[in-house]
Design an enzyme around this catalytic site. Structure first.
Site, PDB file in Angstrom:
ATOM      1  N   HIS A 270       0.835  -1.194   0.000  1.00  0.00           N
ATOM      2  CA  HIS A 270       0.000   0.000   0.000  1.00  0.00           C
ATOM      3  C   HIS A 270       0.875   1.251   0.000  1.00  0.00           C
ATOM      4  CE1 HIS A 270      -3.920  -2.050   1.592  1.00  0.00           C
ATOM      5  NE2 HIS A 270      -3.344  -2.713   0.590  1.00  0.00           N
ATOM      6  N   GLU A 272       0.858   3.815   1.925  1.00  0.00           N
ATOM      7  CA  GLU A 272       1.345   4.164   3.253  1.00  0.00           C
ATOM      8  C   GLU A 272       2.525   3.278   3.648  1.00  0.00           C
ATOM      9  OE1 GLU A 272      -3.256   4.288   3.551  1.00  0.00           O
ATOM     10  OE2 GLU A 272      -1.720   3.366   2.279  1.00  0.00           O
ATOM     11  N   CYS A 296      -6.311   1.711   5.357  1.00  0.00           N
ATOM     12  CA  CYS A 296      -6.995   0.471   5.731  1.00  0.00           C
ATOM     13  C   CYS A 296      -6.547   0.072   7.139  1.00  0.00           C
ATOM     14  CB  CYS A 296      -6.682  -0.632   4.727  1.00  0.00           C
ATOM     15  SG  CYS A 296      -4.956  -1.167   4.768  1.00  0.00           S
ATOM     16  N   CYS A 299      -2.726  -0.828   7.316  1.00  0.00           N
ATOM     17  CA  CYS A 299      -1.852   0.352   7.310  1.00  0.00           C
ATOM     18  C   CYS A 299      -2.011   1.162   8.590  1.00  0.00           C
ATOM     19  CB  CYS A 299      -2.156   1.227   6.097  1.00  0.00           C
ATOM     20  SG  CYS A 299      -1.557   0.536   4.536  1.00  0.00           S
TER      21      CYS A 299
END
Length: 348
Positions: A270, A272, A296, A299
């Protein structure tokens, strides 16, 4: 501030200028080029009245001796630059190169206004008929009006210029008062239109970073900052040396798996995660994370563990309320950024 207003015939350029003069102490300023009629892109109702008869664009007649008028774009630019603490609005005839030159100045804002062609034609007829000096024989038919509109928009490139404007306004209003109310809502003179705030700056960069994403599911971008300095950036996609997700690198993203399912098969990092890995915990501790999409759960726990103190996001995600509760428990501030200018983002 120095604004230029562009748009097709009878879209509302004059009305916006009036609004700025009456409500925000702007002064009108004009360009009157010599011998470039075939290059003009910003027609007005006053310089097309004889088009059907003469088949050319007339220069707008400026009757007020007190008007600020220039026949050279550089001279106009020098004038508004030396008078930077005053407000000016240009809505007269111009050519494409004028606007390219004017956009060099940090106080310049290009505004475009448009309206349905049928509505604009009705406004044009009303304006023509209200001018006692006009001969009714010279009024353009709707077909002639549309042909002239096509010349302006496509042959001379107004449509392309409008797509590059800093602010787009749709004038479907039925009265001037209604249009004034719309302009008030737009807050035309908000200084952030000229120089973005830190939030706008970093969030815009997160959307720009997202364009590097190779994930088949969604484009996410992330920026880590500390004391208004960028520490790291990230976007979602497969790991280094693994085929891009859109090239089949991630079996899960290339399947019909619904959101939140089969995550154990997903190979994509992801945005992040990539930003946190790039920065490392030492740099990430005490930083602010900007992400174009709410993190999410996976993360979220990594963000908390890395010592991030604030999360700013623009787009909602599936588990937002639970995620916000987790951040609250961990003492991490989270807030939504609500001023995304998609017109600006899509102009990259």
């Amino acid at each position: 501030m120095f604004f230029a207003i562009i748009g097709p015939i009878s879209a509302g350029k004059r009305t916006i200028a009036n609004y700025l003069v009456e409500n925000h102490q702007f002064k009108e300023i004009y360009l009157q080029h010599n011998n470039v009629d075939n290059e003009l892109v910003n027609f007005t109702s006053n310089n097309i009245n004889d088009y059907g008869k003469k088949n050319l664009i007339e220069k707008e007649i400026l009757k007020n001796d007190n008007l600020i008028v220039f026949d050279d774009t550089q001279k106009l630019l020098d004038f508004v630059t030396s008078n930077w603490n005053k407000n000016y609005v240009l809505y007269s005839e111009c050519i494409s190169s004028d606007l390219l030159l004017l956009r060099k100045r940090p106080t310049f804002l290009l505004i475009s206004v448009n309206a349905p062609v049928t509505q604009r034609y009705q406004r044009y007829k009303e304006s023509f008929n209200n001018n006692s000096n006009n001969d009714s024989k010279n009024i353009l038919s709707f077909e002639e009006f549309c042909k002239l509109d096509d010349i302006q928009m496509f042959d001379r490139g107004l449509n392309s210029l409008m797509n590059k404007s800093d602010l787009k306004i749709e004038n479907v209003c039925k009265s001037i008062n209604e249009f004034y109310s719309l302009l008030e809502e737009k807050d035309l003179t908000r200084f952030e239109r000229l120089r973005p705030s830190w939030d706008t700056y970093f969030m815009t960069l997160s959307f720009l970073s997202a364009r590097r994403s190779n994930c088949m599911k969604r484009k996410v971008g992330c920026i880590l900052t500390k004391n208004h300095y960028i520490i790291s950036t990230g976007y979602n996609g497969t790991p280094r040396n693994i085929a891009n997700c859109y090239e089949g690198g991630c079996p899960r993203c290339n399947s019909n798996a619904s959101m939140g399912t089969q995550l154990d098969l997903c190979l994509c990092l992801h945005a992040e995660e990539n930003a946190l890995l790039e920065a490392g915990r030492g740099k990430a501790n005490g930083a602010t994370l900007y992400c174009n999409t709410c993190p999410c759960i996976g993360c979220t726990i990594k963000i908390i563990q890395s010592g991030i103190i604030e999360v700013v996001y623009a787009l909602e995600y599936r588990h937002d309320e639970y995620i916000k509760e987790l951040f609250k428990q961990a003492g991490v501030k989270i807030r939504k950024y609500n001023n995304v200018d998609y017109n600006y983002l899509f102009n990259f």
